[in-house]
Design a protein around this motif. Structure first.
Motif, PDB file in Angstrom:
ATOM      1  N   LYS A  79       0.819  -1.209   0.000  1.00 22.93           N
ATOM      2  CA  LYS A  79       0.000   0.000   0.000  1.00 22.93           C
ATOM      3  C   LYS A  79       0.856   1.264   0.000  1.00 22.93           C
ATOM      4  O   LYS A  79       0.346   2.362  -0.049  1.00 22.93           O
ATOM      5  N   TYR A  80       2.172   1.084   0.053  1.00 17.33           N
ATOM      6  CA  TYR A  80       3.068   2.225   0.129  1.00 17.33           C
ATOM      7  C   TYR A  80       3.483   2.690  -1.258  1.00 17.33           C
ATOM      8  O   TYR A  80       3.494   1.918  -2.213  1.00 17.33           O
ATOM      9  N   SER A  81       3.839   3.968  -1.348  1.00 16.61           N
ATOM     10  CA  SER A  81       4.248   4.561  -2.611  1.00 16.61           C
ATOM     11  C   SER A  81       5.549   5.331  -2.399  1.00 16.61           C
ATOM     12  O   SER A  81       5.822   5.824  -1.309  1.00 16.61           O
ATOM     13  N   ASN A  82       6.328   5.453  -3.460  1.00 15.46           N
ATOM     14  CA  ASN A  82       7.548   6.243  -3.356  1.00 15.46           C
ATOM     15  C   ASN A  82       7.301   7.682  -3.792  1.00 15.46           C
ATOM     16  O   ASN A  82       8.228   8.458  -3.961  1.00 15.46           O
ATOM     17  N   GLY A  83       6.048   8.058  -3.964  1.00 15.51           N
ATOM     18  CA  GLY A  83       5.695   9.407  -4.384  1.00 15.51           C
ATOM     19  C   GLY A  83       6.216  10.506  -3.467  1.00 15.51           C
ATOM     20  O   GLY A  83       6.788  11.489  -3.949  1.00 15.51           O
ATOM     21  N   PRO A  84       6.052  10.387  -2.138  1.00 15.28           N
ATOM     22  CA  PRO A  84       6.575  11.439  -1.259  1.00 15.28           C
ATOM     23  C   PRO A  84       8.090  11.605  -1.360  1.00 15.28           C
ATOM     24  O   PRO A  84       8.597  12.729  -1.355  1.00 15.28           O
ATOM     25  N   ILE A  85       8.815  10.499  -1.486  1.00 19.31           N
ATOM     26  CA  ILE A  85      10.273  10.587  -1.613  1.00 19.31           C
ATOM     27  C   ILE A  85      10.652  11.270  -2.927  1.00 19.31           C
ATOM     28  O   ILE A  85      11.573  12.086  -2.976  1.00 19.31           O
ATOM     29  N   GLU A  86       9.933  10.935  -4.006  1.00 17.74           N
ATOM     30  CA  GLU A  86      10.206  11.573  -5.294  1.00 17.74           C
ATOM     31  C   GLU A  86       9.936  13.073  -5.207  1.00 17.74           C
ATOM     32  O   GLU A  86      10.654  13.875  -5.804  1.00 17.74           O
ATOM     33  N   GLY A  87       8.920  13.468  -4.449  1.00 16.37           N
ATOM     34  CA  GLY A  87       8.638  14.891  -4.276  1.00 16.37           C
ATOM     35  C   GLY A  87       9.754  15.611  -3.536  1.00 16.37           C
ATOM     36  O   GLY A  87      10.131  16.736  -3.880  1.00 16.37           O
ATOM     37  N   ILE A  88      10.297  14.965  -2.518  1.00 17.92           N
ATOM     38  CA  ILE A  88      11.407  15.563  -1.764  1.00 17.92           C
ATOM     39  C   ILE A  88      12.635  15.678  -2.657  1.00 17.92           C
ATOM     40  O   ILE A  88      13.335  16.702  -2.652  1.00 17.92           O
ATOM     41  N   ASN A  89      12.917  14.628  -3.447  1.00 16.26           N
ATOM     42  CA  ASN A  89      14.053  14.689  -4.369  1.00 16.26           C
ATOM     43  C   ASN A  89      13.900  15.825  -5.375  1.00 16.26           C
ATOM     44  O   ASN A  89      14.856  16.535  -5.676  1.00 16.26           O
ATOM     45  N   ARG A  90      12.689  16.013  -5.885  1.00 20.83           N
ATOM     46  CA  ARG A  90      12.439  17.095  -6.834  1.00 20.83           C
ATOM     47  C   ARG A  90      12.675  18.455  -6.174  1.00 20.83           C
ATOM     48  O   ARG A  90      13.262  19.355  -6.770  1.00 20.83           O
ATOM     49  N   MET A  91      12.218  18.598  -4.926  1.00 18.11           N
ATOM     50  CA  MET A  91      12.403  19.858  -4.213  1.00 18.11           C
ATOM     51  C   MET A  91      13.887  20.159  -4.025  1.00 18.11           C
ATOM     52  O   MET A  91      14.338  21.284  -4.250  1.00 18.11           O
ATOM     53  N   ILE A  92      14.681  19.147  -3.650  1.00 20.44           N
ATOM     54  CA  ILE A  92      16.112  19.350  -3.435  1.00 20.44           C
ATOM     55  C   ILE A  92      16.797  19.744  -4.740  1.00 20.44           C
ATOM     56  O   ILE A  92      17.613  20.669  -4.774  1.00 20.44           O
ATOM     57  N   LYS A  93      16.456  19.073  -5.819  1.00 17.88           N
ATOM     58  CA  LYS A  93      17.064  19.405  -7.110  1.00 17.88           C
ATOM     59  C   LYS A  93      16.691  20.807  -7.554  1.00 17.88           C
ATOM     60  O   LYS A  93      17.505  21.530  -8.129  1.00 17.88           O
ATOM     61  N   GLN A  94      15.464  21.218  -7.286  1.00 19.22           N
ATOM     62  CA  GLN A  94      15.036  22.556  -7.657  1.00 19.22           C
ATOM     63  C   GLN A  94      15.780  23.608  -6.834  1.00 19.22           C
ATOM     64  O   GLN A  94      16.177  24.646  -7.366  1.00 19.22           O
ATOM     65  N   ILE A  95      16.001  23.346  -5.559  1.00 19.35           N
ATOM     66  CA  ILE A  95      16.779  24.281  -4.726  1.00 19.35           C
ATOM     67  C   ILE A  95      18.196  24.389  -5.261  1.00 19.35           C
ATOM     68  O   ILE A  95      18.749  25.490  -5.367  1.00 19.35           O
ATOM     69  N   GLN A  96      18.791  23.264  -5.636  1.00 21.93           N
ATOM     70  CA  GLN A  96      20.155  23.292  -6.180  1.00 21.93           C
ATOM     71  C   GLN A  96      20.209  24.064  -7.490  1.00 21.93           C
ATOM     72  O   GLN A  96      21.153  24.810  -7.740  1.00 21.93           O
ATOM     73  N   ARG A  97      19.190  23.904  -8.338  1.00 22.79           N
ATOM     74  CA  ARG A  97      19.176  24.610  -9.621  1.00 22.79           C
ATOM     75  C   ARG A  97      19.051  26.110  -9.431  1.00 22.79           C
ATOM     76  O   ARG A  97      19.730  26.894 -10.086  1.00 22.79           O
ATOM     77  N   THR A  98      18.146  26.531  -8.548  1.00 27.79           N
ATOM     78  CA  THR A  98      17.902  27.958  -8.388  1.00 27.79           C
ATOM     79  C   THR A  98      19.017  28.654  -7.619  1.00 27.79           C
ATOM     80  O   THR A  98      19.199  29.858  -7.745  1.00 27.79           O
TER      81      THR A  98
END
Length: 130
Positions: A79-98
């Motif tokens: 019943k678990y998803s890796n969606g929340p982890i993918e969201g955190i990874n996206r946020m970190i990459k966006q912070i690094q880009r900006t």
């Protein structure tokens, strides 16, 4: 809102009536999604191997699922998803880009923690819960 949903539903039904391939592809897609939601392994296997009259894109997708069948079945069981982890990874990459790089690694970590606390849902305090 009801009228929009009714219009979309009628449009889908109209499109499904026009072509047999579209109808079969839609039925397979909805069946797989339903089986994933209900954790039905047998249903997933049924839809993966029932691929008559499907579109080329759907056949390719099912071929990928078949090559990773064990992984797909394990994912459907949980019943678990890796969606929340993918969201955190996206946020970190966006912070690094900006940021175009930080002078100090601790500044990056501080920025990530700050952003994470800003995006977390608010929890009710004891006064609001009472």
């Amino acid at each position: 809102m009801y009228y929009i949903e009714q219009f979309v539903r009628n449009s889908i039904i109209g499109a499904l009536d026009t072509d047999d391939t579209i109808s079969s592809t839609y039925d397979a897609l909805q069946g797989i999604m339903s089986c994933l939601k209900n954790h039905d392994k047998d249903g997933i296997v049924y839809y993966l191997y029932k691929n008559e009259n499907l579109s080329f894109q759907m056949k390719e997708t099912l071929k990928t699922f078949k090559s990773n069948l064990e992984i797909v079945l394990n994912a459907s069981e949980s019943k678990y998803s890796n969606g929340p982890i993918e969201g955190i990874n996206r946020m970190i990459k966006q912070i690094q880009r900006t940021a175009f790089g930080f002078r100090n690694f601790h500044h990056l970590i501080s920025r990530i923690k700050l952003q994470q606390t800003r995006t977390k849902p608010n929890t009710k305090t004891e006064l609001e819960a009472a």
